[in-house]
Design an enzyme around this catalytic site. Structure first.
Site, PDB file in Angstrom:
ATOM      1  N   ALA A  85       0.782  -1.080   0.081  1.00 15.96           N
ATOM      2  CA  ALA A  85      -0.008  -0.014   0.100  1.00 15.96           C
ATOM      3  C   ALA A  85       0.995   1.182   0.173  1.00 15.96           C
ATOM      4  O   ALA A  85       1.991   1.071   0.337  1.00 15.96           O
ATOM      5  CB  ALA A  85      -0.760  -0.032   1.278  1.00 15.96           C
ATOM      6  N   ASP A  86       0.353   2.312  -0.320  1.00 15.27           N
ATOM      7  CA  ASP A  86       1.093   3.610  -0.282  1.00 15.27           C
ATOM      8  C   ASP A  86      -0.125   4.814  -0.074  1.00 15.27           C
ATOM      9  O   ASP A  86      -1.244   4.597  -0.502  1.00 15.27           O
ATOM     10  CB  ASP A  86       1.667   3.987  -1.743  1.00 15.27           C
ATOM     11  CG  ASP A  86       2.786   4.966  -1.519  1.00 15.27           C
ATOM     12  OD1 ASP A  86       3.671   4.923  -0.841  1.00 15.27           O
ATOM     13  OD2 ASP A  86       2.497   6.259  -1.910  1.00 15.27           O
ATOM     14  N   THR A  87       0.394   5.691   0.701  1.00 13.99           N
ATOM     15  CA  THR A  87      -0.469   6.689   1.314  1.00 13.99           C
ATOM     16  C   THR A  87      -0.061   7.908   0.717  1.00 13.99           C
ATOM     17  O   THR A  87       1.118   8.238   1.107  1.00 13.99           O
ATOM     18  CB  THR A  87      -0.893   6.646   2.677  1.00 13.99           C
ATOM     19  OG1 THR A  87      -1.566   5.310   3.155  1.00 13.99           O
ATOM     20  CG2 THR A  87      -1.813   7.817   3.082  1.00 13.99           C
ATOM     21  N   SER A 122      -3.700   3.696  -1.748  1.00 11.23           N
ATOM     22  CA  SER A 122      -3.871   2.624  -2.641  1.00 11.23           C
ATOM     23  C   SER A 122      -3.322   1.420  -2.281  1.00 11.23           C
ATOM     24  O   SER A 122      -2.220   1.442  -1.799  1.00 11.23           O
ATOM     25  CB  SER A 122      -3.175   3.040  -4.061  1.00 11.23           C
ATOM     26  OG  SER A 122      -3.579   2.265  -5.118  1.00 11.23           O
TER      27      SER A 122
END
Length: 206
Positions: A85-87, A122
């Site tokens: 995930a990436d924020t 995401s």
């Protein structure tokens, strides 16, 4: 698709994502990617020229999942779903990464003061015959922050490992007037969407 066991690989160093997965009963094994830019990160988190925040966060999450799945195959590890995930935080169309120092943290919070910004997370899941992804967007409105509040917050350790320079689950909760979207997504892992992806990858969840 039937899994060999009910465990996944988590390609993330975030303790918050670990806690959120435990919250929904997902068993996982950490598969950390190298993030030290000096030694060469496994996946670059540098935005491409002109890249929109939505495209950026989706690309980075997908590249992390793909790289982690490659590691699983190269090491001949048990085949389990890989979650990455990436924020990112965006305001005025600009991506706010993790602040590198006190001045950057103060500047970010000054920009967010009294305004609404967006938090994009995401999530990508890769497995043998599966590659799925979802990006969740939430809006967060901050109250007007005094210089003293910003200084006090930036004197803690909270701002420096978080996109946008704050963590909603910590002391910065005092800054938040309103949110629209997913609280867990703002923390770094939208649980509803994550559970749906894991079910699609074959993980049995309630």
């Amino acid at each position: 698709m039937k899994l060999l066991d009910k465990k996944i690989y988590l390609a993330s160093r975030s303790p918050r994502r670990c806690d959120l997965l435990r919250q929904i009963g997902v068993d996982f094994e950490l598969l950390s990617l190298r993030s030290d830019a000096a030694r060469g990160a496994d996946v670059s988190e540098i935005a491409l020229p002109g890249e929109a925040a939505l495209d950026y966060v989706a690309r980075v999450a997908n590249e992390k999942a793909a790289f982690a799945w490659h590691v699983v195959q190269c090491r001949r590890l048990p085949a389990r779903p890989v979650l990455a995930a990436d924020t990112t935080v965006t305001v005025d169309g600009e991506i706010l990464h993790k602040p590198a120092n006190l001045d950057e943290a103060v500047h970010m919070l000054e920009r967010l003061s009294g305004r609404t910004h967006q938090v994009l997370t995401s999530v990508a899941v890769h497995h043998t015959h599966f590659a799925g992804q979802f990006t969740q967007t939430s809006s967060v409105r901050f109250t007007i922050l005094s210089a003293a509040s910003i200084k006090a917050y930036c004197a803690t350790s909270e701002p420096y490992d978080k996109a946008g320079g704050y963590g909603i689950q910590g002391l910065a909760a005092l800054f938040v007037e309103h949110i629209e979207g997913s609280y867990s997504g703002i923390m770094g892992l939208p649980l509803f969407e994550t559970a749906r992806l894991l079910r699609q990858a074959g993980l049995p969840l309630a």
